[in-house]
Write a protein that holds these residues in place. Structure first.
Motif, PDB file in Angstrom:
ATOM      1  N   VAL C   6      -5.616   4.147   1.782  1.00  0.00           N
ATOM      2  CA  VAL C   6      -4.181   4.187   1.461  1.00  0.00           C
ATOM      3  C   VAL C   6      -3.412   4.390   2.751  1.00  0.00           C
ATOM      4  CG1 VAL C   6      -2.370   5.471   0.302  1.00  0.00           C
ATOM      5  CG2 VAL C   6      -4.553   5.096  -0.856  1.00  0.00           C
ATOM      6  N   SER C  28      -2.643  11.144  -2.562  1.00  0.00           N
ATOM      7  CA  SER C  28      -3.476   9.932  -2.622  1.00  0.00           C
ATOM      8  C   SER C  28      -4.913  10.229  -2.263  1.00  0.00           C
ATOM      9  CB  SER C  28      -2.935   8.861  -1.679  1.00  0.00           C
ATOM     10  OG  SER C  28      -1.586   8.611  -1.954  1.00  0.00           O
ATOM     11  N   SER C  37      -6.714   8.259   3.676  1.00  0.00           N
ATOM     12  CA  SER C  37      -5.297   8.277   3.319  1.00  0.00           C
ATOM     13  C   SER C  37      -4.512   8.743   4.536  1.00  0.00           C
ATOM     14  CB  SER C  37      -5.089   9.236   2.143  1.00  0.00           C
ATOM     15  OG  SER C  37      -3.737   9.283   1.782  1.00  0.00           O
ATOM     16  N   VAL C 123      -3.598   1.934  -6.547  1.00  0.00           N
ATOM     17  CA  VAL C 123      -5.004   2.196  -6.169  1.00  0.00           C
ATOM     18  C   VAL C 123      -5.919   1.822  -7.328  1.00  0.00           C
ATOM     19  CG1 VAL C 123      -6.667   4.032  -5.721  1.00  0.00           C
ATOM     20  CG2 VAL C 123      -4.517   3.963  -4.457  1.00  0.00           C
TER      21      VAL C 123
END
Lengths: 187, 303, 663
Positions: C6, C28, C37, C123
């Protein structure tokens, strides 16, 4: 008790409403933060199960928005969506869901201001209706075992826990399968 | 055939001979005319110009009377009455919300079952059903069929199609042996209601109509409307003054022409009531074609 | 197991000032399946993209979510970055936390919560994304052009001169279309045939063009790059290879006085005829509906006297089949006849004619050899009234649109009349004057100022006949709506330009769209004027909408350039977001029941029927199959399918549900 803020899921088409919502952003027009947009190529792609799932897992409101009649990027997808929507509302009504929790609109890529208006109006009206608890309790899991099975087959890994209302997720934990034991419906 | 009959105001007055001739030919054409009891004025142009509800209510009452008498068809001789009745029927059929309101005003139920039929359409039907066999004295003359305005408008309810060159009256005249001419003024305005307020304009407009018919050799003008008849016949004096010449061409109602062809008496058909004396050449068209110009007795007479 | 990265963008202050990006990064990282992330100020910049590229390599990512601006902005950017690093670009998605979040909400925990939700949704979708690869479709480098008017001629020449093969199909015995019927063209007053015939000859002589005249398209099947066309070559009655075009047969033909279509009914032709002297091909045609031999079995004079023995009275229609990669529709227009107008006489008066008929009168090769004469008695008219907008711009007559060319050709006709009949009086009754092209306005002014054409602003209510002349009742609105009565010898109606009578059936045959006026509908009225919604079919000329010759030629060249672009590669590469019908192993083969609801719903005719047969050839079931060369990826079929056997790559059931369940 904190004031109730509805959770709205919006299914929009890529070419018109998604672009319209982008324009709202570019124009810096503010609107209520309650909506989560799911992007699809065309409103014609939306079928009943997706909408039922949204309501079933506790969304307080569901929106579908696409291109104006005659402007569909794929010529006729929005006509199919509209026809399905008419049936869907009647089905929902039959199931006992308040159809005021649903909203169907046409927002074109040039209508940034309209998108904000549509969202704000809908959020305001759903706020008045209150949280949507009873339907998820009655419906239970509307069939996402298939997804879990598919995930397992494709080694995708566990599903993330959504941030829905606790009551709804509790309800889901206790009721597995649509055809399970008879359900006590709260008056 | 049993038909309701709505004479309308003018057939009681200035168009009396239209009613007389219609009643005279009816039994010969097997029309059983049943005059509506307690009928009212259709409102003509005045009502619908002033008040929409009144414009609908007056004809609606007439339709309701016909319906309650169990009549399937209502025969209407006057073109304006026909127009109002047909238009009202159509509007009430299309606009469902108006029905209860109008029903309340006329204090009668109305379902719109009765069909409104103009005399011309009824005559067309008769012409297609053996009118030729009933002719005693075929009407062998050259005629100019004048339709005026109401017979071809509005398109959706008009009794005559082909707004610029209708043929319904022409076909009826052919069926009784006449020779309808092709002329340029069959649907031109005669001046209509200006007959009351601006006779000079009527003289101009109707004058052109008469002039064209005469120039093209017509021996009579045939009409199916009291207004048309009035402007072409009653106002002949004004027309002659406007154009500075005399026109002796008579104006006959289509029912009178049919009556003459069926052998009925001129008195019974009200032919004597016209302002312009109805003098038709005794000789038939074909025979006349063989004669020389001097032989033809078709000069202009003093009125 | 999924390994998702991410990447949260600050977009300078655009996102960071409203959304707490650190919180988004933390939240995330908690999502099952996310192995990385991070955030960065400008993800779309080079260093930003490098972060992604490196992460894909270092952390062996199976999917990427970039939380930043709208995918309509930068999805291609990030997908390219992923592709560079070796990750299939369709495993990269964007979460729109700028246009849909930071720019539309105030700084608050709600805004951040929303951003967190949006990232989590994406996601979950990306975890179920599959690698997709562009679809390759082969292309046949041969074009079909339907219609041999100036549009079809121009398109054919452009495509042929670019080195590709063209099949040009024309329904009439000769190419040339309406332009061949014109006398002179505005605004230059060039002789129409003089500028057209060289092009017609070029078409005939171009080695890349196969010309089928007196032929029609029977059927067209297939899809872009791979069409199959069946052409019906109607029997001319003449062997074209032997015929020398000497014309003896057409002169001696015994069946005469047939109204000539080319001369719009003002002149005559024989049953065996060449439509006009400069026809291409200059070979005659026998009109079997009027020929004595075909009607009564007698005559056969043409067969006897032909010096080249080229007459073949027993010739039959021939069907020609061909493979083409693209189609250009250039079928042109028709003109509303004078009998359409009841107020002008219902076609009763021979001296009330249409603009196209006036062209034939004015044309040097026309029935009157270029002299303006009244059709009724052949005399020269001394007063001519031209009525503009005859039928056009008139919803009551069913034609609401403007026919575009009439103002110009009416001015031209009035000028030509004045040039030929110096003492003649010309009146034009108009509503507006539309002269928008190059040198057009100057042309109309010339008509008014130099050639003394009297322009009257007003409509004509009626035309009738009196003592052999036509009385025109009009009105002059610029002089206070004064009624005007003109005694004319000839009345010319600028009749509306309408679609061909069989435009609808041709459009249905080709499966292209048309509008309520039966003009063909282009893909987008502003930005895609030469393409149709059906991939591989292009449009040029007046069949799409009323237009004049310069515009037609421009559009034809435009369509040709699209075709040439299409042919510039051996294969077409298409976005792989297409529908797919699921197939299983025997004995199920597919959960598709063969109801074909999808087939009728698809706006692109992209669903085909596939027969599944056992080894011995017997039919087991017929299922739907998506033609990935044509499918545009809307997903309507997916929602319609009752057994959920069809799915959309890129927006599959699993992906959409996962996204939804993650809200």
């Amino acid at each position: 008790m904190p004031s109730f803020e509805p959770r709205i899921i919006a299914f929009v088409c890529n070419w018109c409403t998604y672009a319209g919502a982008d324009l709202t952003g570019t124009s810096r027009i503010k609107y209520a933060p309650n909506v989560r947009i799911v992007r699809l190529p065309c409103t014609g792609r939306i079928d009943f199960m997706v909408l039922l799932q949204a309501l079933g897992q506790g969304a307080d409101g569901v929106m579908v928005s696409g291109c104006h009649p005659g402007d569909c990027h794929y010529t006729s997808g929005n006509y199919h969506a509209r026809r399905r929507w008419i049936l869907f509302r009647r089905l929902l009504d039959f199931l006992g869901v308040d159809v005021r929790r649903t909203c169907f609109s046409w927002v074109s890529a040039a209508e940034g201001a309209k998108w904000a208006e549509v969202v704000n109006e809908f959020v305001a009206s759903v706020r008045v209706l209150g949280p949507h608890d009873d339907f998820p309790k009655r419906l239970g899991n509307c069939g996402n075992e298939w997804l879990l099975a598919a995930d397992k087959a494709n080694s995708v890994g566990p599903l993330a826990a959504p941030a829905m209302s606790v009551a709804a997720s509790d309800a889901r934990k206790t009721m597995r399968g649509v055809h399970s034991q008879s359900v006590q419906v709260e008056p | 055939m049993r038909m309701g009959f709505f004479p309308g105001c003018s057939l009681e007055g200035s168009a009396r001979e239209y009613a007389e001739s219609l009643r005279a030919i009816a039994p010969l054409l097997e029309w059983e005319l049943e005059e509506l009891p307690d009928w009212n004025c259709c409102g003509a142009t005045a009502a619908h110009c002033l008040n929409h509800t009144l414009g609908l209510a007056l004809p609606a009452r007439i339709l309701a009377l016909a319906e309650s008498a169990g009549l399937e068809e209502l025969l209407v001789p006057c073109s304006a009455c026909y127009n109002r009745l047909a238009a009202t029927r159509q509007e009430l059929q299309q606009n469902v919300e108006l029905r209860p309101k109008i029903s309340q005003v006329i204090e009668m139920e109305l379902a719109g079952r009765t069909n409104v039929v103009h005399v011309i359409n009824a005559l067309t039907r008769a012409a297609n059903n053996g009118l030729a066999t009933k002719l005693k004295e075929p009407f062998r003359h050259k005629v100019a069929c004048y339709y005026g305005c109401y017979l071809t408008r509005p398109l959706s309810t008009a009794s005559c199609k082909r707004a610029e060159d209708p043929q319904e009256m022409d076909d009826v005249m052919r069926a009784i042996g006449a020779e309808p001419i092709d002329w340029a003024f069959k649907v031109e305005c005669c001046g209509a209601g200006l007959s009351v307020t601006r006779v000079d304009l009527v003289a101009e407009l109707s004058g052109r109509i008469i002039d064209d018919a005469v120039q093209r050799g017509a021996e009579a003008i045939i009409v199916a409307c009291p207004m048309c008849h009035s402007n072409l016949d009653l106002r002949r004096g004004a027309i002659q003054r406007n154009r500075r010449r005399r026109y002796s061409i008579p104006v006959l109602y289509v029912t009178q022409a049919v009556g003459l062809a069926l052998g009925l008496d001129r008195q019974a058909l009200g032919v004597h009531r016209h302002f312009v004396p109805v003098r038709l050449p005794e000789v038939s068209c074909a025979a006349r074609a063989a004669l020389t110009r001097e032989d033809v007795v078709h000069g202009e007479r003093e009125l | 197991m999924a390994r998702i990265g991410v990447f949260v963008c600050h977009c300078g202050e655009n996102i960071a000032s409203t959304v707490d990006t650190a919180e988004v990064v933390c939240a995330s990282a908690q999502i099952p399946g996310v192995v990385l992330s991070i955030d960065y100020k400008y993800m779309c910049s080079d260093p930003g993209q490098n972060l992604i590229r490196e992460a894909i390599g270092d952390r062996h990512l199976t999917g990427v979510v970039v939380a930043a601006c709208s995918p309509r902005m930068h999805e291609p950017t990030f997908r390219r970055a992923c592709a560079d690093a070796g990750l299939n670009p369709y495993r990269c998605e964007m979460a729109n936390i700028r246009e849909h979040c930071s720019w539309v909400h105030d700084k608050s925990s709600d805004a951040t919560a929303k951003a967190v939700d949006l990232v989590r949704m994406r996601v979950e979708k990306v975890k179920r994304n599959c690698s997709l690869f562009p679809i390759k479709v082969p292309v046949t480098k041969s074009a079909l052009v339907i219609g041999g008017g100036i549009a079809g001629i121009q398109a054919s020449l452009d495509i042929a001169n670019a080195g590709h093969k063209v099949i040009l199909v024309e329904r009439d015995p000769s190419i040339g279309g309406h332009m061949a019927q014109l006398s002179e063209t505005f605004p230059t007053l060039d002789c129409s045939q003089c500028i057209l015939t060289p092009r017609m000859v070029e078409v005939a002589q171009n080695p890349n063009i196969t010309l089928y005249t007196y032929s029609e398209v029977e059927s067209l099947t297939g899809f872009i790059g791979n069409f199959k066309v069946r052409i019906r070559k109607r029997a001319r009655g003449v062997d074209e290879k032997l015929c020398t075009g000497c014309g003896v047969c057409t002169q001696k033909c015994t069946s005469r006085k047939i109204p000539s279509e080319f001369n719009t009914g003002l002149g005559h032709r024989n049953a065996m005829y060449v439509p006009f002297p400069q026809a291409v091909p200059n070979k005659p045609v026998i009109d079997r509906s009027r020929c004595t031999y075909y009607l009564k079995g007698k005559c056969k004079l043409c067969e006897k006297i032909c010096p080249a023995k080229a007459v073949r009275l027993d010739q039959e229609d021939q069907i020609v089949e061909a493979d083409v990669g693209a189609v250009v529709v250039a079928t042109g227009y028709d003109v509303k006849g004078a009998d359409f107008f009841p107020e002008y006489g219902y076609g009763k008066f021979p001296d009330v004619i249409t603009g196209l008929q006036f062209e034939r009168l004015a044309s040097a090769s026309g029935p009157t050899l270029g002299k303006i004469k009244r059709p009724s008695d052949g005399k020269t008219p001394e007063t001519v009234v031209f009525i503009a907008c005859a039928g056009s711009r008139d919803p009551a007559k069913g034609i609401a649109y403007c026919s575009k060319i009439c103002c110009m050709y009416t001015a031209k006709h009035a000028m030509l009349y004045r040039h030929k009949v110096h003492e003649g009086k010309a009146y034009v009754f108009y509503m507006d004057i539309r002269a928008g092209g190059k040198m057009y306005e100057e042309f109309v002014r010339r008509a008014i100022e130099e050639d003394e054409v009297r322009y009257v602003r007003g409509r004509v209510s009626r035309v009738y006949e009196r003592n052999g002349i036509l009385v025109v009742n009009g009105v002059d609105t610029l002089l206070g709506a004064r009624p005007l009565e003109i005694e004319a010898d000839l009345v010319v109606l600028a009749s509306a330009m309408v679609a061909q009578k069989d435009a609808e059936s041709l459009a249905q045959k080709l499966r292209i769209s048309y509008d309520r006026d039966r003009f063909l509908s282009e893909a987008h009225p502003k930005l895609r004027p030469v393409e149709m919604n059906t991939a591989g079919i292009f449009v040029a000329g007046a069949c799409q909408a009323p237009k004049d010759i310069p515009e037609t030629v421009a559009q034809a060249s435009g369509a040709a350039s699209k075709v040439i672009g299409l042919f510039s590669r051996d294969e077409l590469s298409r976005e792989p977001v297409v529908a797919r019908v699921g197939r299983n192993a025997a004995p199920l083969f597919s959960s598709c029941m063969g109801c074909f609801l999808c087939e009728s719903a698809c706006p692109y005719q992209a669903i085909e029927r596939e027969e599944i047969r056992s080894r011995d050839g017997s039919l087991l079931k017929t299922v739907a199959r998506v033609n990935e060369g044509v499918c545009q990826g809307c997903g309507t079929c997916v929602a319609l399918c009752r057994s959920k056997s069809i799915d959309l790559d890129g927006f599959s059931h699993e992906q959409v549900f996962a996204e939804l369940l993650a809200v």
